[in-house]
Design an enzyme around this catalytic site. Structure first.
Site: not given
Ligand code: MRU
Length: 349
Positions: A48, A90, A238
């Site tokens: 997240g 990431r 993101d």
């Molecule tokens: O791969 P992840 O689980 O890190 O992806 C998370 C997301 O795509 C969420 O929708 C995004 O980070 C917004 S969360 C506050």
């Protein structure tokens, strides 16, 4: 409402809820140095966008703590190397870069005071980033709740709750707020293949809080819209370009097309730290590709032929033109986004 402590710094170490294990097991993953933090972000112990930003901030502090026998240029040079390692974990979520740059810039500015003093200052800054994120989420929730009509049936994707942030949540934070204000709402949560953040994490948070909801397979979303069962779509982000193009969990773009077809408002909820003011279009957003095993296996069980080729992008980009509004901690942005972003950037200076 129960508080979920996604990230906590205790007894000289970073404690993370191990999100790989939920909902079956509630375990804490302890990071004693920045290499543990690197692993935790890369392997998605924590995930997240805002959550990995706050986690990385503590990672920079832990790196500094281990380097504080060095001074001056040598300290900064080694700290920068650790920052680069953390930033490479990431590539899509810009909050990671935002938090690491904020930490390194501070270290650079204060370096004349000596590495022990800088290290203490970095711990305070990481605590601040952590606390600010929770506050930011509450502010977004206040703005966002106005856009949730009474009786709304809300579709959401991935996990954008307390687990995806330092606490409360972005899109799920708005949903939490609406529920805590006694608005009658109903949530449809996409399971979110292939990592199943919806099924494992969002469903866990919704069940914990008793928010009325159903978990649906990702490919049921369009059918629900066609049946008139969705009033709004609310998701996180993101990285957002200054024209409003928004990267979020893979599958979000597909939802935005379906929402447009059915005339359903499509909202993004994200803090301003998710906006990348350095890019003017979504085509400039780096998209993370993850392992083939995430697609060929479910819960460790192989479901596809061993030798099949796999393409596994973790994020996609929703054009700003599909987004009805972007709910930030500084207010609600409406199209045309390029203009709204200019005003926001001025305000942030
Ligand atoms: O791969 P992840 O689980 O890190 O992806 C998370 C997301 O795509 C969420 O929708 C995004 O980070 C917004 S969360 C506050």
């Amino acid at each position: 409402m129960q508080s979920i402590e996604t990230i906590a710094f205790k007894k000289g170490a970073l404690h993370l809820i191990d999100q790989r294990k939920l909902p079956g097991h509630y375990e804490i993953f302890v990071c004693s140095d920045y290499r543990d933090v690197e692993f935790a972000i890369r392997d998605m112990v924590v995930r997240g966008a805002p959550a990995i930003g706050a986690t990385a901030a503590y990672g920079v502090y832990l790196a500094a703590r281990d380097l504080s026998t060095l001074e001056g240029e040598a300290f900064l040079r080694e700290l920068k190397k650790a920052c680069d390692v953390l930033e490479a974990t990431r590539p899509t979520a810009v909050n990671l870069r935002w938090a690491i740059r904020r930490m390194y810039t501070l270290a650079d500015k204060e370096s004349a005071k000596g590495s022990r003093s800088v290290t203490e200052r970095l711990k305070k800054e990481a605590d601040l980033i952590h606390a600010e994120d929770i506050e930011t989420n509450h502010r977004m929730a206040e703005y966002g709740v106005e856009l949730v009509p009474e009786g709304a049936r809300i579709l959401t994707h991935c996990n954008t709750g307390a687990l995806a942030t330092a606490g409360w949540g972005t899109a799920l934070g708005v949903i939490r707020q609406a529920y805590s204000r006694d608005k009658s709402i109903f949530v449809y949560a996409d399971e979110t293949r292939p990592r199943l953040q919806g099924a494992r994490l969002t469903a866990w948070e919704l069940v914990q809080e008793g928010i009325p909801a159903k978990l649906i397979p990702d490919n049921a979303a369009a059918f629900l819209m066609q049946q008139g069962k969705i009033d709004i779509v609310m998701v996180g982000a993101d990285r957002i370009a200054t024209n409003g193009d928004t990267s979020n969990k893979i599958g979000t773009y597909m939802l935005s097309i379906c929402a447009k077809e059915h005339g359903i408002p499509f909202y993004i909820v994200a803090p301003v730290s998710t906006i990348d003011f350095e890019i003017s279009s979504g085509s400039q957003i780096p998209i993370e590709e993850r392992s083939a095993e995430e697609v060929t296996h479910i819960g460790g069980v192989q479901i596809a032929p061993e030798t099949v080729d796999v393409y596994n992008p973790a994020f996609d980009v929703t054009p700003g033109a599909h987004i009805s509004a972007i709910i930030t901690d500084r207010g609600i942005l409406r199209p045309p986004y390029a203009e709204a972003m200019k005003v926001l950037q001025e305000e942030l200076r």
